[in-house]
Design an enzyme around this catalytic site. Structure first.
Site, PDB file in Angstrom:
ATOM      1  N   CYS A   1       0.802  -1.232   0.000  1.00 53.93           N
ATOM      2  CA  CYS A   1       0.000   0.000   0.000  1.00 53.93           C
ATOM      3  C   CYS A   1       0.832   1.277   0.000  1.00 53.93           C
ATOM      4  O   CYS A   1       0.796   2.064  -0.949  1.00 53.93           O
ATOM      5  CB  CYS A   1      -0.932   0.006   1.216  1.00 53.93           C
ATOM      6  SG  CYS A   1      -2.016  -1.416   1.370  1.00 53.93           S
TER       7      CYS A   1
ATOM      8  N   LYS B   1      -8.326   6.683   0.369  1.00 55.10           N
ATOM      9  CA  LYS B   1      -7.276   6.271   1.304  1.00 55.10           C
ATOM     10  C   LYS B   1      -5.964   7.005   1.028  1.00 55.10           C
ATOM     11  O   LYS B   1      -5.428   6.959  -0.074  1.00 55.10           O
ATOM     12  CB  LYS B   1      -7.084   4.752   1.164  1.00 55.10           C
ATOM     13  CG  LYS B   1      -5.873   4.176   1.881  1.00 55.10           C
ATOM     14  CD  LYS B   1      -5.889   2.661   1.751  1.00 55.10           C
ATOM     15  CE  LYS B   1      -4.578   2.028   2.194  1.00 55.10           C
ATOM     16  NZ  LYS B   1      -4.637   0.550   2.177  1.00 55.10           N
TER      17      LYS B   1
ATOM     18  N   HIS C   1      -2.840   7.012   3.529  1.00 55.55           N
ATOM     19  CA  HIS C   1      -1.840   6.043   3.975  1.00 55.55           C
ATOM     20  C   HIS C   1      -0.412   6.488   3.707  1.00 55.55           C
ATOM     21  O   HIS C   1       0.475   5.676   3.433  1.00 55.55           O
ATOM     22  CB  HIS C   1      -2.102   4.672   3.348  1.00 55.55           C
ATOM     23  CG  HIS C   1      -1.686   3.529   4.221  1.00 55.55           C
ATOM     24  ND1 HIS C   1      -1.602   2.232   3.786  1.00 55.55           N
ATOM     25  CD2 HIS C   1      -1.317   3.502   5.526  1.00 55.55           C
ATOM     26  CE1 HIS C   1      -1.211   1.436   4.756  1.00 55.55           C
ATOM     27  NE2 HIS C   1      -1.027   2.192   5.831  1.00 55.55           N
TER      28      HIS C   1
ATOM     29  N   ASP D   1      -2.761  -1.178  -6.235  1.00 51.33           N
ATOM     30  CA  ASP D   1      -1.524  -0.824  -5.529  1.00 51.33           C
ATOM     31  C   ASP D   1      -0.577  -2.008  -5.349  1.00 51.33           C
ATOM     32  O   ASP D   1       0.613  -1.831  -5.132  1.00 51.33           O
ATOM     33  CB  ASP D   1      -1.828  -0.175  -4.169  1.00 51.33           C
ATOM     34  CG  ASP D   1      -2.577  -1.099  -3.215  1.00 51.33           C
ATOM     35  OD1 ASP D   1      -3.106  -2.141  -3.644  1.00 51.33           O
ATOM     36  OD2 ASP D   1      -2.636  -0.761  -2.020  1.00 51.33           O
TER      37      ASP D   1
END
Length: 555
Positions: A81, A129, A131, A344
């Site tokens: 990720c 997201k 992250h 990803d």
């Protein structure tokens, strides 16, 4: 001291060992309006999950993009990720911008696509997201768990505010700062820098970020400036959470098991011309000792339900894409919008066995969350916390071996679709086998926008770009490729030079394997013993690169 790509390649004598040849030049014809740019990224989606890459999951909207656009079959990510997100947004190897491991903040020596395009006059928005911020752990474990479960407020941000998307080039952001969520009631949900403290009863994260993306497009539609939109899904990343009506579509789909699924997907990949069987042999499903035939009927039903939920999550990502396409069409912006869709990393074999760090232990109302097993009818609800596991991950990554985290192609290979009606010069539905990497998206966006990459930004010196624009490929040409591409994540490592790839499994870091991808794209025949000199040369090159990006493993 960090090295530039050219300096590094000169040290290692690799100049000229290109992964392709090609040309350069501006993407837009003189005076043409600058395109909008939309990047849509799935999370932990397998290479073959989407219909146009061999999958049985209903993805008509992504298939539509592929039919009118371009698919890449040899495009790489960073196997997990955070590293992939860092590399995609900055055009760097993740190690150069602070993401040697997960859970760190993106450093300021890398400029994000949003920062670059905003300074070039684009409006910028993100839904989903992030992250890419340091994720703090509270010193009291019970309070930390209660924080994750929405039952305690420590009166602090989810991460340093200066690292949030709205402080890294995005005009607006709605989504999560951390990386793992309850899809029905996510932790670390924010709008801008403000926490979103509650959600409606029928909330589902994929739908919510799609709502925002559509709102952004509608807001931008009447303005003269082009826009950049980054939609970063959390689906189908575990926990397996999906809407019941989507799960129901796949209730019988996976009853034949993972071996049959992998065989069926491979057959479609070969039949549609994505791969040829001679140079892309199909390895068996990697099961870590689990055989479908030895499972009880109850176990088979439970496993089939898990994969059905995974499919439902991918299905909802496709529905999201359809809504974004509709919004672009209503706004009159679809034809001049470049859309990139990718994942990803490969599908994940991970199965979590209990709460902690970023995993919930209770729903907001205090109901305990079930790990490992549950009544089959509850699997997919927020009362459960499951992953698909190794065999299904292997099948999802057909035709490749391994999965998320590894530097084998099942971990670091992404399906990439590019769609741009007014600018793409390849035949509709074309398949491209040229090698690329997620760090190519930043320089591609710069070229699309007519933007420049500065030496510094807001007082911070910038590391030169490592990625290379996909512009020539989008024009239907062969581009100058990479002399070498390097990979590393939690001990897994690899280097690709031309058709040769040297790779090591994360658990056996002392043993390199060598593959000739021209004849064996799926890494089935290890040639290390036959080519010791090549192994030594490529291993030395990888070591030089590791030192250039300050990897501790190289010291």
């Amino acid at each position: 001291m960090r090295a530039t790509r050219r300096e590094f390649l000169q040290w290692t004598g690799l100049v000229g060992l290109s992964l392709g040849a090609g040309c350069s030049g501006a993407l837009r014809a003189g005076g043409a309006k600058r395109p909008n740019i939309v990047i849509i990224m799935a999370d932990d989606m397998g290479f073959s999950d989407v219909g146009c890459f061999g999958g049985e999951i209903a993805t008509p909207n992504l298939d539509r993009l592929a039919a009118g656009g371009l698919r890449f079959t040899q495009f790489y990510n960073c196997a997990r990720c955070c590293p992939t997100r860092a590399s995609l947004l900055t055009g760097q190897y993740p190690h150069q911008v602070g993401l040697t491991v997960n859970g760190r903040s993106l450093t300021r020596n890398g400029l994000t696509i949003a920062e670059a395009l905003r300074r070039a006059g684009y409006r910028t928005g993100m839904a989903g997201k992030w992250h890419l911020s340091l994720t703090p752990v509270l010193p009291d474990a019970e309070r930390h768990q209660a924080w994750l479960d929405h039952r305690y407020d420590p009166q602090q941000p989810f991460a340093p505010l200066e690292t949030y998307p709205v402080n890294r080039g995005f005009d607006k952001h709605y989504g999560v700062i951390w990386g793992v969520i309850n899809h029905f009631d996510p932790f670390s949900l924010v709008e801008g820098t403000e926490p979103v403290r509650s959600v409606p009863e029928d909330y589902y994260f994929t739908d919510a970020i799609t709502d925002k993306a559509v709102d952004y497009i509608q807001d931008w539609a009447g303005r003269s400036e082009p826009f950049f939109l980054y939609v970063a899904h959390c689906a189908p990343h575990w926990p397996l959470h999906a809407r019941p009506e989507d799960i129901a579509k796949y209730k019988d789909t996976y009853k034949a098991g993972w071996d049959q699924l992998r065989a069926d997907r491979y057959r479609r990949q070969v039949a549609t011309g994505l791969f040829d069987a001679e140079h892309t042999p199909l390895p068996p499903v990697q099961t870590r000792g689990r055989s479908w035939e030895t499972l009880s009927d109850e176990q088979k039903a439970f496993e089939a339900r898990k994969m059905a939920v995974h499919a439902a999550m991918v299905d909802r990502v496709d529905q999201s894409t359809g809504r974004i396409l509709e919004a672009l069409g209503r706004a009159g912006q679809l034809d001049n919008t470049v859309i990139f869709f990718l994942s990803d990393n490969g599908a994940s074999p991970e199965i979590m066995h209990g709460p902690g760090y970023d995993r919930t232990g209770h729903t907001r109302d205090g109901t305990p969350v079930m790990y490992d097993t549950s009544p089959i009818e509850l699997l997919g609800s927020e009362r459960t916390y499951m992953g698909i596991g190794t065999p299904w991950a292997s099948a999802s990554n057909t035709p490749f071996r391994y999965w998320k985290q590894e530097s084998f192609d099942g971990g670091c290979h992404t399906p990439l679709i590019v769609h741009w009606p007014t600018g793409l010069k390849t035949p509709p539905g074309a398949v491209c086998s040229q090698v690329g990497h997620v760090m190519d998206l930043m320089p591609t966006c710069l070229e699309l926008a007519g933007a420049t990459y500065p030496d510094s930004y807001e007082g911070h010196a910038l590391t030169p770009l490592m990625g290379k624009s996909l512009g020539p490929v989008l024009r239907g040409r062969t581009r100058d490729g990479y002399e070498a591409l390097f990979f590393e994540h939690v001990g897994g490592r690899a280097v690709r030079m031309g058709d040769w790839k040297l790779v090591a499994f994360s658990r056996t870091q002392d043993r390199w394997e060598l593959y000739n991808l021209a004849d064996d794209l799926t890494e089935t025949r290890d040639l290390a013993a036959q080519h010791p000199d090549r192994v030594r040369a490529m291993a030395a090159a990888w070591g030089q690169w590791a030192q250039s990006v300050d990897l501790p493993v190289a010291k």
